[in-house]
Design an enzyme around this catalytic site. Structure first.
Site, short mmCIF file in Angstrom:
data_model
loop_
_atom_site.label_atom_id
_atom_site.label_comp_id
_atom_site.label_asym_id
_atom_site.label_seq_id
_atom_site.Cartn_x
_atom_site.Cartn_y
_atom_site.Cartn_z
N HIS A 12 5.58 -18.08 12.23
CA HIS A 12 6.08 -16.03 12.76
C HIS A 12 6.24 -15.94 11.72
O HIS A 12 5.31 -14.84 11.04
CB HIS A 12 6.17 -15.76 14.26
CG HIS A 12 5.51 -13.90 13.99
ND1 HIS A 12 4.75 -13.82 13.92
CD2 HIS A 12 5.99 -13.15 13.75
CE1 HIS A 12 3.86 -12.31 13.85
NE2 HIS A 12 5.95 -11.68 13.70
N ASP A 45 2.15 -21.14 14.24
CA ASP A 45 3.12 -19.33 14.69
C ASP A 45 3.22 -19.99 16.35
O ASP A 45 2.29 -20.20 17.17
CB ASP A 45 2.19 -18.30 14.24
CG ASP A 45 2.76 -16.89 15.18
OD1 ASP A 45 3.46 -17.27 16.00
OD2 ASP A 45 2.19 -16.37 14.33
N SER A 89 2.39 -8.92 12.39
CA SER A 89 2.69 -9.45 13.79
C SER A 89 2.02 -8.37 14.39
O SER A 89 0.79 -7.59 14.89
CB SER A 89 4.10 -8.58 13.33
OG SER A 89 4.51 -9.24 14.93
#
Lengths: 338, 338
Positions: free
Chosen positions: A313, A284, A129
């Site tokens: 995600h 995602d 991320s």
């Protein structure tokens, strides 16, 4: 007794032109730096995460094996351990904490790595991320130093849609009058809970919710229990200004927004020499594979490997989906062996 | 001079067990009811929309041609024209307005159609988003009356993920202390703007934003201009309690949650006799095609037709994407001709 150390950066000036006096970079290392100093892995933190929340990928049975590698986890500015709104004295603390870019973060991580440890070569940078955002920065800012990168579920530049999703999170948090433009004495609880509810729809895929993995895999009793226990619980454990600081870092992430690449995004991508496996997740909702496709197309030594998972995600991090983490771990082994 | 009429429903009791005294159903008709009363189209409104905001599909050059059809657009409860928190006197108004389901809405629309116009057969029910939710209800509640349905970008039951997305919108709106649990004297502007920013990421696809259609097609100057002008402008024109009322209707939408189907969703779907074309959009973030697939599989006379567009939820409505609207219009013509 803290489990991490502080590297004192001294007074630093950020890209925004503001200063953090006596800036701190909190970090933790795992394993031992070998004599040749060629067993180094740098593994930056994710949005809100602190070093110990990166540990799901580290272990003797894992690719990131501390018996073999010297793994450095630097904490991002604003995450509450490195210099942050919550721990910086006046006049630079709280709502006045200066905006730090991913560039600022990685520049200071580079100082840690070189000044403190005398490291000249990095075997791998990896991260989830916003950790992936920093990973890309390492590749673009230090192409001769970084041998491999594996950014997962993250991009080298915040997309316009991702920016909008974060606007929603920010607007929800700051709609709470208790936030007081950042000058609160107690945390704006209502705003933090609202921001968490906004986040909940983005973090996991439509199919995750359809198949009720919140109940089946994560063990929550009901959907509402998941929203309170997992999501609100997450943001209530954080400081509002810190969260907004990292959110700004995220929204303004761009490997080319600096004096080296001067906004030339393709040039920045094509400067990344590291052997790379870029791993977006198919479902995602904020880092869709299309953005990674563009990146890989312009990186000279990169492979796109889309994770086929319904965890959105949360496919690779932070420890929630064992099956996907195994896929990630295998890719890390493969890349490290190459 | 209003352009719509009111059908007085009298005192009605909703599924929730509460009453709306002297309830009103606001509606507008287009075209003329023929002698055989067999040229009827019912076209319910979407989240926050009022009848005139349904007009992008109605016209002499369109499938919904008022020279040929008698088109009835009933306004949803809580939309500010039919009985709503904003227009219902004490003690049932404002924050005390009872929760109305899509079932309640369609039951009352049926009364309008049968009691006022003496209509026994409906050629088509169609609608966008929450209009699609009501369309499915028409098909399931009045299977012998409804000949055709074309629900687009909407489902017959609110999915768990969709529910979560709406939780985020609600939490953002109500985080504003000015909302005062619904007892505000002036609209909670900060909360409305925050809810709009949350909505912005969901309404249009990642690719829409990547390709900058907000600038290229909708003519906004910048992304921020789009967030303020399009999204905040939208919700600032609405009443907060009305929005939350419709949001509740949406979250609790389910064609089987009534005394007829008693929660048996598959049974409700398989009871829809109408010839149907169900049109989700491939990139719709809250009504993904998978949910429509399940529906069509259990409907005896339905075709799934996924719209291949990057406009996300805004593919078919409300007038923003001409290319997709042409695809929709053709499907409406085809269905009406069959």
């Amino acid at each position: 007794m803290s489990d991490y150390k502080i590297f004192s950066l001294g007074d630093i000036v950020l890209q925004c032109g503001l200063r953090i006096p006596d800036a701190k970079l909190a970090y933790k290392t795992y394993g031992t730096l070998n004599a040749a100093k060629n067993n180094v892995i740098v593994y930056p933190t994710w949005y809100s995460g602190q070093h110990y929340e990166n540990e799901w990928l580290i272990g003797e049975d894992k690719a990131l094996d501390p018996r073999k590698y010297f793994i450095i986890v630097p904490n991002m500015f604003c995450n509450g351990l490195s210099s942050s709104p919550s721990n910086t004295p006046a006049p630079y603390g709280k709502a006045r904490f200066p905006n730090a870019t991913a560039y600022d973060n990685v520049r200071m991580q580079w100082r840690l790595v070189t000044e403190l440890f005398g490291i000249e070569q990095i075997a791998l940078v990896t991260g989830w991320s916003m950790g992936a955002l920093q990973t890309f920065h390492w590749g673009a800012l230090y192409p001769e130093m970084v041998e491999r990168i594996l950014p997962f579920q993250g991009t080298s530049k915040c997309s316009r849609h991702n920016f909008v999703f974060l606007e929603g999170v920010k607007a929800a948090l700051t709609a709470d009058a208790a936030f007081r433009d950042g000058w609160y004495d107690v945390q704006p609880e209502k705003g933090l809970r609202a921001a968490a509810r906004v986040y909940a729809g983005w973090g996991l895929s439509q199919t995750f919710y359809r198949e009720k993995l919140d109940l089946e895999k994560l063990g929550y009793a009901t959907l509402e229990d998941f929203l309170v226990g997992f999501w609100e619980g997450w943001l209530l454990s954080k400081d509002a200004n810190n969260l907004l600081g990292m959110l700004w870092t995220w929204q303004n992430g761009d490997i080319s927004d600096n004096e080296i690449y001067k906004g030339d995004f393709v040039k920045a991508l094509s400067s990344i020499r590291a052997k790379a496996i870029v791993m977006p997740c198919k479902t995602d909702l904020y880092f869709p594979p299309e953005d990674s496709e563009f990146e890989v197309k312009h990186m000279p030594n990169a492979e796109l490997r889309v994770v086929d998972s319904i965890w959105g995600h949360f496919a690779g991090g932070p420890g929630t989906s064992p099956v996907d983490i195994e896929v990630l771990d295998k890719a890390l082994r493969e890349l490290l062996a190459s």
